[in-house]
Design a protein around this motif. Structure first.
Motif, short mmCIF file in Angstrom:
data_model
loop_
_atom_site.label_atom_id
_atom_site.label_comp_id
_atom_site.label_asym_id
_atom_site.label_seq_id
_atom_site.Cartn_x
_atom_site.Cartn_y
_atom_site.Cartn_z
N GLY A 144 -3.72 -4.63 5.60
CA GLY A 144 -2.83 -5.46 4.77
C GLY A 144 -1.51 -5.68 5.51
O GLY A 144 -1.49 -6.00 6.70
N GLY A 145 -0.42 -5.44 4.81
CA GLY A 145 0.89 -5.64 5.42
C GLY A 145 1.15 -4.72 6.60
O GLY A 145 2.01 -5.00 7.43
N SER A 196 1.16 2.98 7.58
CA SER A 196 0.83 2.89 6.17
C SER A 196 2.06 3.22 5.34
O SER A 196 2.60 4.32 5.45
N PHE A 199 0.73 5.95 3.04
CA PHE A 199 -0.06 6.99 3.72
C PHE A 199 -1.14 7.55 2.80
O PHE A 199 -1.52 8.73 2.89
N THR A 204 -7.05 3.28 6.02
CA THR A 204 -6.18 3.76 7.09
C THR A 204 -6.33 5.27 7.28
O THR A 204 -6.38 5.77 8.42
N GLN A 336 -1.93 -13.27 2.73
CA GLN A 336 -1.47 -12.10 1.98
C GLN A 336 -0.09 -12.37 1.38
O GLN A 336 0.16 -12.04 0.22
O1 F6P Z 1 -3.96 -2.64 -1.41
C1 F6P Z 1 -2.95 -3.56 -1.16
C2 F6P Z 1 -1.89 -2.96 -0.32
O2 F6P Z 1 -1.14 -2.06 -1.06
C3 F6P Z 1 -0.98 -4.01 0.30
O3 F6P Z 1 0.01 -4.42 -0.55
C4 F6P Z 1 -0.49 -3.30 1.51
O4 F6P Z 1 0.05 -4.18 2.45
C5 F6P Z 1 -1.76 -2.63 1.98
O5 F6P Z 1 -2.43 -2.27 0.79
C6 F6P Z 1 -1.56 -1.43 2.84
O6 F6P Z 1 -0.82 -0.43 2.21
P1 F6P Z 1 -0.22 0.78 2.99
O7 F6P Z 1 0.76 0.25 3.99
O8 F6P Z 1 0.44 1.65 1.97
O9 F6P Z 1 -1.34 1.50 3.69
#
Ligand code: F6P
Length: 510
Positions: A144-145, A196, A199, A204, A336
């Motif tokens: 994700g982000g 993350s 975390f 991840t 996203q």
């Molecule tokens: O599940 C969605 C999400 O929470 C996104 O908003 C985020 O970018 C991605 O998962 C990863 O989250 P994290 O950086 O806490 O592992």
């Protein structure tokens, strides 16, 4: 005030009815000033909005709606650090990550000082790794982000990247991805970045554990040297044995975190000075968003256009066409940004909405898309507003290529609008198909920063008009919970109490 309660809502609906007969070709013929009036310069980005299904009256009504929904007040609340993410009771301050050191007084002075302290530490570490010839491969583990932003930016800025280091991005829980990357690596030459915010993200954490196991199985023992964590949850990283950590704060949303420690792979690729340029470009766009009058404010104009198309013209998607191969991950990143931010069915108070929100975003780089799905854009039954992006100056010196690329992007926008009348049946193009054209002079860290901040703010504007909370993402939670349950059932074989379809699939994959 919610957008459907403003005095502009009903007139916009009527205006949209009248717009059924709108024709871009006639609009240009009738108004010699149209291209200029609907062009807008912002830091590092020139936008031609004139090939859109709008006129001066549309813009005036949309501006009225922006006033009444308090877009400026909501923007200012964000920049004051108020807790506008109400469902999580958090401030929204990704913009603070690109604010120059010492430039704010009052309550924000302390968080800004912390931002710069972390930034200095992270950039010093990035430079240290850049100078470390033993490290040839950097593997970012995140999703994700914590994946899309750095991956997109490292690719986009490949011409500014240090030679001799390879960057890999592993996001999927699908072990094929990690296994495929690990195959080509040697433990002593590899640095893993576990990215993350929380975390706790299953994908991840699973990938990080496997990477640690692999590292140890390869004879690696110096975890401190070969693993670093980028997270707001420093304790969880420490529990995994990772001692090198760069933190950030709960007021940075995952999809807005490229500017934080999550940007470390970018800083490693382009260096500390390059990363500062990226931040400076984004900051220049922040200033434009804050200071430019709403009628000449590019994020505001784009965000309002998005609302107009979604709620009044009923166009449900937007196609992104970056005509630059280095921007090939930009559509995924923007998906996203837009869809996780604005894919909401309730307003910020939890009340169900009676109007549509986020469009579907999709796309591929040009010219590739032209030979795949542009057929539908030109002759399909749905109208899909396009967003073209082009870069004037190339960084390569290959003859002819860039002129051909630019000719194609301009010609596509033109073809969508002009259509072709002189042939019937299969060869007929109705034309009058809308597009926005964003032009950068060069693709540099600064211009990329500005382009991304522009996109962040346009998402903010449409979210503000819709009255939704663009900064939470509860919609991803249910799947996470159910996956845990199904995972346990896959191990045990217990399909009791499940619907017949889920039970049958469970039994088939066991
Ligand atoms: O599940 C969605 C999400 O929470 C996104 O908003 C985020 O970018 C991605 O998962 C990863 O989250 P994290 O950086 O806490 O592992």
């Amino acid at each position: 005030m919610r957008c459907d309660q403003t005095s502009a809502w009903a007139p916009l609906q009527q205006h949209a009815q009248a717009f059924r007969g709108f024709d871009l070709r006639h609009a240009f013929a009738a108004d010699a000033d149209r291209a200029a009036a609907l062009s807008q310069s912002a830091p590092y980005v020139f936008a031609d909005l004139s090939k859109n299904h709008v006129d001066a009256a549309t813009e005036a009504l949309l501006q009225e709606m922006a006033q009444q929904t308090g877009v400026a007040a909501q923007r200012d609340a964000m920049f004051r650090g108020e807790h506008i993410n109400v469902s999580e009771d958090r401030a929204v301050m990704h913009w603070l990550l690109r604010q120059p050191a010492g430039s704010l007084q009052g309550e924000l002075a302390a968080p800004l000082a912390q931002v710069h302290e972390t930034l200095s530490a992270m950039l010093a570490y990035a430079e240290q790794v850049r100078a470390d010839e033993q490290i040839t491969d950097v593997v970012n583990i995140g999703i994700g982000g914590s994946d899309l932003g750095p991956q997109m930016a490292v690719l986009a800025l490949q011409d500014f990247a240090l030679a001799g280091k390879r960057f890999h991005f592993v996001s999927n829980v699908d072990g094929h991805e990690l296994a495929g990357v690990l195959k080509g690596l040697k433990a002593e030459h590899t640095l893993f970045l576990v990215a993350s915010k929380t975390f706790t993200t299953q994908e991840t954490m699973t990938n990080a554990h496997s990477a640690l196991q692999w590292f140890k199985a390869q004879g690696g023992h110096d975890v401190a040297r070969h693993f670093a964590a980028l997270t707001t949850n420093v304790q969880a990283a420490a529990a995994l044995g990772i001692r090198t950590t760069f933190g950030f704060w709960d007021w940075v949303g995952g999809r807005y975190s490229l500017w934080s420690a999550i940007g470390l792979p970018v800083a490693m690729a382009i260096g500390a000075a390059g990363f500062k340029d990226l931040l400076a470009g984004a900051h220049a766009m922040d200033q434009h968003f804050q200071a430019a009058p709403l009628a000449h404010n590019l994020p505001v104009r784009l965000g309002l256009l998005d609302v107009w198309y979604r709620n009044f013209m009923h166009y449900t998607s937007r196609s992104i066409a970056p005509y630059h191969s280095a921007l090939r991950r930009l559509p995924a990143y923007l998906q996203q940004l837009e869809m996780e931010s604005n894919g909401k069915r309730v307003d910020r108070h939890g009340q169900a909405l009676t109007y549509g929100t986020s469009p579907v975003l999709w796309g591929e780089p040009g010219t590739n898309g032209q030979h795949a799905y542009f057929q539908m854009l030109h002759q399909g039954t749905d109208i899909v507003p396009m967003e073209f992006m082009a870069v004037k100056k190339p960084t390569h010196s290959l003859k002819d290529h860039h002129e051909l690329l630019l000719a194609n992007v301009i010609a596509q926008a033109q073809a969508l609008m002009l259509g072709q009348d002189d042939a019937g049946g299969h060869r007929h193009f109705t034309g009058n198909r809308p597009s926005t054209f964003l032009l950068l002079d060069e693709l540099t860290p600064a211009s990329l920063g500005a382009l991304i901040a522009l996109q962040e703010h346009r998402v903010f504007v449409s979210g503000a008009v819709w009255g939704i909370n663009s900064f939470d993402q509860w919609g991803v939670e249910l799947g996470k919970v159910l996956a845990k349950d199904i995972h346990a059932r896959l191990v045990s074989g217990d399909a009791s109490g499940l619907d017949a379809s889920t039970a049958s699939l469970l039994n088939r994959v066991r």
